[in-house]
Every structure is written in C-alpha cells, then in structure tokens.
Design a protein around this motif. Structure first.
Motif, PDB file in Angstrom:
ATOM      1  N   GLY A 198       0.835  -1.196   0.000  1.00  0.00           N
ATOM      2  CA  GLY A 198       0.000   0.000   0.000  1.00  0.00           C
ATOM      3  C   GLY A 198       0.868   1.244   0.000  1.00  0.00           C
ATOM      4  N   ILE A 199       0.214   2.376   0.213  1.00  0.00           N
ATOM      5  CA  ILE A 199       0.907   3.658   0.115  1.00  0.00           C
ATOM      6  C   ILE A 199       0.588   4.529   1.324  1.00  0.00           C
ATOM      7  N   ARG A 200       1.648   5.009   1.979  1.00  0.00           N
ATOM      8  CA  ARG A 200       1.486   6.057   2.992  1.00  0.00           C
ATOM      9  C   ARG A 200       1.498   7.397   2.253  1.00  0.00           C
ATOM     10  N   VAL A 201       0.450   8.190   2.439  1.00  0.00           N
ATOM     11  CA  VAL A 201       0.275   9.407   1.648  1.00  0.00           C
ATOM     12  C   VAL A 201       0.616  10.629   2.492  1.00  0.00           C
ATOM     13  N   VAL A 202       1.558  11.422   1.984  1.00  0.00           N
ATOM     14  CA  VAL A 202       1.997  12.654   2.635  1.00  0.00           C
ATOM     15  C   VAL A 202       1.572  13.826   1.757  1.00  0.00           C
ATOM     16  N   VAL A 203       1.025  14.859   2.380  1.00  0.00           N
ATOM     17  CA  VAL A 203       0.534  16.013   1.625  1.00  0.00           C
ATOM     18  C   VAL A 203       1.008  17.300   2.292  1.00  0.00           C
ATOM     19  N   GLY A 204       1.264  18.309   1.481  1.00  0.00           N
ATOM     20  CA  GLY A 204       1.478  19.652   2.003  1.00  0.00           C
ATOM     21  C   GLY A 204       2.910  19.992   2.357  1.00  0.00           C
ATOM     22  N   GLY A 205       3.866  19.221   1.856  1.00  0.00           N
ATOM     23  CA  GLY A 205       5.258  19.607   2.060  1.00  0.00           C
ATOM     24  C   GLY A 205       5.712  20.562   0.971  1.00  0.00           C
ATOM     25  N   GLY A 206       6.819  21.203   1.204  1.00  0.00           N
ATOM     26  CA  GLY A 206       7.364  22.093   0.179  1.00  0.00           C
ATOM     27  C   GLY A 206       8.424  23.000   0.748  1.00  0.00           C
ATOM     28  N   MET A 207       9.176  23.599  -0.131  1.00  0.00           N
ATOM     29  CA  MET A 207      10.207  24.542   0.285  1.00  0.00           C
ATOM     30  C   MET A 207       9.748  25.936  -0.124  1.00  0.00           C
ATOM     31  N   GLY A 208      10.590  26.720  -0.726  1.00  0.00           N
ATOM     32  CA  GLY A 208      10.155  28.035  -1.177  1.00  0.00           C
ATOM     33  C   GLY A 208       9.958  29.022  -0.050  1.00  0.00           C
ATOM     34  N   ARG A 209       9.091  29.991  -0.323  1.00  0.00           N
ATOM     35  CA  ARG A 209       8.882  31.111   0.603  1.00  0.00           C
ATOM     36  C   ARG A 209       8.377  30.656   1.971  1.00  0.00           C
ATOM     37  N   THR A 210       7.577  29.607   1.996  1.00  0.00           N
ATOM     38  CA  THR A 210       7.043  29.072   3.255  1.00  0.00           C
ATOM     39  C   THR A 210       7.408  27.593   3.329  1.00  0.00           C
ATOM     40  N   PRO A 211       8.580  27.246   3.831  1.00  0.00           N
ATOM     41  CA  PRO A 211       8.981  25.834   3.874  1.00  0.00           C
ATOM     42  C   PRO A 211       8.195  25.065   4.926  1.00  0.00           C
ATOM     43  N   LEU A 212       7.666  23.918   4.538  1.00  0.00           N
ATOM     44  CA  LEU A 212       6.871  23.094   5.450  1.00  0.00           C
ATOM     45  C   LEU A 212       7.174  21.622   5.212  1.00  0.00           C
ATOM     46  N   ILE A 213       7.144  20.842   6.273  1.00  0.00           N
ATOM     47  CA  ILE A 213       7.255  19.397   6.177  1.00  0.00           C
ATOM     48  C   ILE A 213       5.840  18.838   6.010  1.00  0.00           C
ATOM     49  N   GLY A 214       5.683  17.910   5.059  1.00  0.00           N
ATOM     50  CA  GLY A 214       4.368  17.365   4.763  1.00  0.00           C
ATOM     51  C   GLY A 214       3.785  16.560   5.913  1.00  0.00           C
ATOM     52  N   HIS A 215       2.469  16.351   5.834  1.00  0.00           N
ATOM     53  CA  HIS A 215       1.728  15.611   6.859  1.00  0.00           C
ATOM     54  C   HIS A 215       1.186  14.310   6.275  1.00  0.00           C
ATOM     55  N   VAL A 216       1.278  13.239   7.053  1.00  0.00           N
ATOM     56  CA  VAL A 216       0.666  11.976   6.650  1.00  0.00           C
ATOM     57  C   VAL A 216      -0.844  12.101   6.828  1.00  0.00           C
ATOM     58  N   ILE A 217      -1.593  11.903   5.739  1.00  0.00           N
ATOM     59  CA  ILE A 217      -3.057  11.980   5.856  1.00  0.00           C
ATOM     60  C   ILE A 217      -3.707  10.608   5.704  1.00  0.00           C
ATOM     61  N   ASN A 218      -2.946   9.612   5.274  1.00  0.00           N
ATOM     62  CA  ASN A 218      -3.465   8.242   5.236  1.00  0.00           C
ATOM     63  C   ASN A 218      -2.272   7.306   5.329  1.00  0.00           C
ATOM     64  N   GLU A 219      -2.305   6.405   6.290  1.00  0.00           N
ATOM     65  CA  GLU A 219      -1.173   5.501   6.515  1.00  0.00           C
ATOM     66  C   GLU A 219      -1.120   4.346   5.526  1.00  0.00           C
ATOM     67  N   PHE A 220      -2.280   4.003   4.931  1.00  0.00           N
ATOM     68  CA  PHE A 220      -2.258   2.844   4.033  1.00  0.00           C
ATOM     69  C   PHE A 220      -3.392   2.939   3.020  1.00  0.00           C
ATOM     70  N   VAL A 221      -3.053   3.364   1.824  1.00  0.00           N
ATOM     71  CA  VAL A 221      -3.979   3.344   0.697  1.00  0.00           C
ATOM     72  C   VAL A 221      -3.592   2.159  -0.182  1.00  0.00           C
ATOM     73  N   PRO A 222      -4.505   1.233  -0.484  1.00  0.00           N
ATOM     74  CA  PRO A 222      -4.149   0.114  -1.356  1.00  0.00           C
ATOM     75  C   PRO A 222      -3.566   0.613  -2.682  1.00  0.00           C
ATOM     76  N   TRP A 223      -2.546  -0.070  -3.201  1.00  0.00           N
ATOM     77  CA  TRP A 223      -1.858   0.417  -4.392  1.00  0.00           C
ATOM     78  C   TRP A 223      -2.798   0.627  -5.562  1.00  0.00           C
ATOM     79  N   ARG A 224      -3.875  -0.185  -5.633  1.00  0.00           N
ATOM     80  CA  ARG A 224      -4.820  -0.033  -6.738  1.00  0.00           C
ATOM     81  C   ARG A 224      -5.452   1.361  -6.758  1.00  0.00           C
ATOM     82  N   HIS A 225      -5.480   1.991  -5.600  1.00  0.00           N
ATOM     83  CA  HIS A 225      -6.156   3.282  -5.475  1.00  0.00           C
ATOM     84  C   HIS A 225      -5.177   4.453  -5.457  1.00  0.00           C
ATOM     85  N   MET A 226      -3.965   4.229  -5.937  1.00  0.00           N
ATOM     86  CA  MET A 226      -3.011   5.340  -5.986  1.00  0.00           C
ATOM     87  C   MET A 226      -3.592   6.525  -6.751  1.00  0.00           C
ATOM     88  N   LEU A 227      -4.128   6.286  -7.941  1.00  0.00           N
ATOM     89  CA  LEU A 227      -4.650   7.386  -8.749  1.00  0.00           C
ATOM     90  C   LEU A 227      -5.938   7.959  -8.175  1.00  0.00           C
TER      91      LEU A 227
END
Length: 557
Positions: A198-227
């Motif tokens: 499966g896939i642990r999904v991290v969202v909202g990271g980035g560098m630039g003007r406002t650098p932030l470390i992403g947050h895990v919003i789902n620990e396990f998404v089945p690989w079939r549902h990646m898209l």
C-alpha cells in the motif's frame, strides 16, 4: 524502460506541430506576449535573464543512452554546448534561441522525449529514487507506478490548470532518497502486517517562501487506489486552493490553513464518493506498464569479485572513489555508481555535450544502455558489474565525473542563480565554486564526513537550501547580493528544516563562514557524529557565536 506506443508518439508529435505554429504566430506578431506566455510555459520554455531557458522532462530520472546522445546533440547544435541537470531530475538548456525551440522539441520527439508540463500550474515531472529497481532496501519497484502517474497526469483535463504548480515524489525503499516530505504529495510504498502493498500518503510539504514538512493523511492506501486517492487530493485542492494570491496558492498553504486533520477529512469524503472510478489500477494495467521495466540480463556472479578487491588494494585513489561513489545493488556481483557532476570549478549539475556522449558510451558498455539522474544533480549507472568498476572509474576520470565526493561537503546542490535566472536575488554558482575551492582537499573532506550543502539564489529554493545541513540563500539588500545561512536541515528519513543563524553575509565572506561552521563542528562533535546531528544536539548558538565572532566578518549585516 518505458517505450512509447503509437498513441504516445502521436500525442508528442502533435504537440510539437502545435507549438511550432504558436511560435510562428508569436514571432509574426499574431499573438501577444500575454497570449504566448502560458503556451510556452506548458512546453517548458521560460524567459530567463539573458535568453530563453528550455526545461526537458526526464520522467522519474530515467534515460536511455540514445536519449542522452540526443540531449548532447541539442546542446551542441542549439545551445552553447552544455546542459544543466536539475533537482527535479530534468535537463535545462540555458541559451536556446526562441525560434529554434520547435526544432529542439521535434528532435526530442524522435527519441521519445518532450518538455510537456515541465512548467505551468499543472502536475510537473514525477520523481523517484535514483536507485529504483536495484536498491537492496526496496519494497517494490516504484518505476511502473511512477510511469502510471506520468501517463495519468499528462494533459489531464481536470488538473491542467491548478492553483499553482504541483510536484509528486514516489519512494518505495526503506530509506527516503526523494525528499518525499517536501513535496505537494509524497507517496511512500509500504507493506502491512498481512504482507499487502500500500501507500502512505503525505501532503502539504514544500520549500520556497514558506517551507513546510508534509503531513501523513493516510497511513495505508491500497496500491490499486493510488490514482483515485491522488485525484481526491487534487479535487480538494482545486476546490479550495487560493487563486487570488500567488504566494498562498500552493497546497501546503491550504493544508496549513485548514489543518491536516480537516484537510484529510475533505480528501476522505471526496475519495469515498469516487474511489471506484475508472482510475482504479487493474492487474492488467500494472502488468502492461511493468512489462517495460523487466530486469536486464544479469549474469550470475559471485558477491565478491577478486579483481575488484585487488584494485581496491592496489589504488588508494580508486578505493577512495569506491567508498563514496559506489553503492550496494540487490543482485550479487553488481553495484550502482554515481558519476559526480560536482568537480571543483564546474557549476553543479552541468555537463558538456562531449561529457554526455561519454556517459552514454559508458552506459552502453557497462550498464545495459541506461542511466539515471538524481535529484542531487548527479548521474547514475545503476547496473555495473563489480569486475568493471575499475574500468568505470578510469572512464569517469577521463570524462571529469570521478570526483569522490558523494555525500561530502563539495557535493553541492545549487540552482543556476542570478547568472541565469530572472527571479534570483543573487548568484549561486560563484558561491558554490568558492566553497568548493576552499575545501578542495579530500583528506579534510573525509575527516569532516557527510555533510549536505545546498545553495539557492532566491526564496523559490530550487537549490533546496532549506534542507541542507548547511543552507545558503541569496537575498537582495538595497540592490546588493547578500547570503543568509541556515543549519540543521535534513532530507530523507528524519527530515528537518534548517534554522537561520543570524544576519546575512557578503559574497566574499561565504568561504570563511562555512569554515567557521565546520571548525565549530569539529571541535564539538562526538565520535562518528555527523554535522547535522551535532547541530541538533547543541542547537545553533555555538555555531552562531563562532561565525559572528572576530573582526574578519565585518560584512555581516
């Protein structure tokens, strides 16, 4: 590697013809600058400080030798004889003529390459581990999934005009070699207790003007549902993302303003309504794409090669190179090799046309005709027999790519900065060279140990300065170029953002500033403690005190 079918080739060829006509109309005065701008950006064409810049897509950093030879020919015929490999695993040409760009794109299309979506408010080049498919710590090969994402995102009608540019990284190894937590979406493949992928999904990271470390919003998404899950995230972003303010338009700002938990609830609600869409990845689709990534014809070799061991004993220079630039491989008797594009006196990430051709020859001779681009701006031969490593080293020396500094201070990540980029506040390349020359002593470098130094010419952080163990940012002060220094950043597992140590410095001071940071570390470190770990243990105070002490740095302001 993935090979185009008739649909892929027709799509790319049609885009070349379309952009050729758009360029003709612009040069004829039939399109205004405002009308042409979004068209050229969707084809990777920027207007830089001195000339256009064309950014060529290298999907998930994977190149065939024939493609690299074409990139070399373009550099020689349409540019100034070199190209720049970027932190997004792409290649940039800094000096093409606008009227020549359609011809460049047509030449790229002959070897299944393009510049589509390397700019614009869309899903950019998908990046992944430069050791994908050969890493011993890999859970699954991420390349088929990266290719599925590439095909899905190219010209996706719903996500072709997002609030802002969008970057996705895919990692499938235990060690993160993709800076996963600093992407708009990071997809970490994992295996659960039942052995399912499966896939642990991290969202909202980035560098630039406002650098932030992403947050895990789902620990396990089945690989079939990646898209389907990525679609849900992008729909929430399309719905709520800011379009009225360029500086607040990235998804990281939306996640921060809503809060990670509230954002995750929005995504889950969207996903629940649409997770059974046609974007579910079937066994047949995964098999179709995976068939392009079959293992090469590896020989059955012993894990220890006698000639390699003897060469290590006979040559101290070769041994030093092997210690830094040779990496473990999942197949016995093979290794992966980093060809360093960080030779002192050469802009980090640059390669001449001749060097590209030499690397293509090396890939054919030693690595099944393939190579990779790392987000650290180096090139990788992923499948080298250990018995060939000495010959690879000799060939790399002739090409200028054998600097044994992978993981060391002079393996600097740097954007092109003010020498080229119209957005930059200050030059990056002269600072990188001055620091490399100060520390151009291999014995001293090895004593210092692993240390990432990253340089950006502006807050856009194309040089990833926020995650450098030492990060340098070019800033403008009343029309003069100054440099702000941060320490303690880290990518990969245990990711962290660096802290600014204090007022900025003049360019001439930067080698001394870095020297004082290193001297502080050497005086305070515990046995086998890395620079970044010493910073985290002590905080920035002792480093700040040492750097700003004395009269020599009178330029700090």
């Amino acid at each position: 590697m993935y090979r185009y079918d008739a649909y892929d080739q027709a799509l790319v060829d049609e885009r070349v013809a379309q952009f050729r006509d758009q360029t003709r109309r612009y040069l004829a005065g039939e399109l205004t600058e405002d009308e042409f701008r979004p068209l050229r950006l969707r084809n990777g064409l920027y207007i830089q400080r001195h000339a256009p810049m064309l950014r060529v897509a290298i999907p998930y950093g994977l190149l065939a030798s024939r493609q690299l030879r074409t990139l070399a020919a373009i550099a020689r015929d349409f540019d100034r004889g070199y190209g720049h490999f970027s932190t997004r695993q792409n290649l940039q040409y800094n000096w093409p003529k606008l009227e020549s760009v359609p011809d460049i794109l047509a030449k790229l299309a002959t070897v299944e390459m393009h510049a589509i979506q390397t700019s614009g408010n869309c899903v950019r080049n998908i990046t992944t581990d430069h050791f994908a498919g050969v890493a011993p710590d890999e859970i699954v090969d991420p390349r088929p999934f990266s290719e599925i994402l590439r095909q899905w995102s190219t010209f996706h009608p719903e996500f072709n005009w997002l609030p802002r540019k969008f970057k996705i990284a895919v990692n499938a190894a235990e060690n993160d070699r993709t800076a996963l937590l600093f992407h708009d979406i990071g997809l970490q493949f994992v295996r659960n207790g039942a052995g399912e992928i499966g896939i642990r999904v991290v969202v909202g990271g980035g560098m630039g003007r406002t650098p932030l470390i992403g947050h895990v919003i789902n620990e396990f998404v089945p690989w079939r549902h990646m898209l389907t899950y990525v679609e849900a995230i992008l729909r929430v972003y399309n719905r709520y993302g800011r379009r009225d303010n360029l500086w607040k338009a990235r998804i990281k700002i939306l996640v921060k303003s809503l809060g990670p938990e509230a954002f995750a609830r929005e995504v889950e609600a969207e996903w629940a309504a649409a997770q059974d869409s046609p974007s579910v990845i079937t066994d047949e689709e995964l098999a179709r794409v995976s068939a392009h990534f079959v293992a090469p014809a590896y020989e059955k070799l012993p894990p220890v090669d006698g000639r390699y061991v003897q060469s290590l004993a006979d040559s101290r220079a070769f041994k030093r190179w092997a210690e830094r630039n040779v990496h473990a491989h999942r197949v016995a008797g093979y290794a992966a090799v980093t060809l360093s594009l960080k030779k002192t006196g050469v802009p980090p990430g640059d390669a001449t046309a001749e060097q590209m051709e030499r690397v293509a020859d090396m890939a054919d001779r030693f690595s099944f005709g393939e190579l990779r681009v790392s987000h650290e701006q180096n090139l990788i031969l992923a499948d080298v027999r250990k018995r060939d490593l000495f010959a690879v080293w000799l060939a790399a020396k002739e090409a200028g790519f054998a600097t044994p500094n992978v993981g060391l201070l002079t393996n600097i990540i740097s954007c092109p900065g003010g020498d080229f980029c119209s957005l930059a506040n200050a030059k990056s390349l002269p600072i990188a060279e001055a620091i490399q020359r100060r520390f151009d002593d291999l014995d001293y470098l090895h004593d210092i140990g692993e240390l990432d130094l990253n340089i950006s010419g502006c807050m856009n952080s194309c040089g990833h300065h926020h995650v450098g163990h030492i990060g340098i940012l070019g800033v403008d002060k009343n029309g003069a170029e100054w440099y702000q220094v941060s320490i303690g950043g880290r990518q990969g597992n245990g990711a962290a953002l660096g802290q600014v140590i204090g007022p900025s410095f003049a360019a001439a001071d930067m080698p001394d500033v870095v020297s004082r940071l290193i001297e502080t570390y050497l005086g305070e470190r515990h046995d086998d403690e890395l620079f970044v770990d010493t910073v985290h243990r002590l905080g920035i105070a002792p480093f700040k005190q040492r750097v700003y002490a004395g009269k020599e740095l009178a330029h700090a302001a």
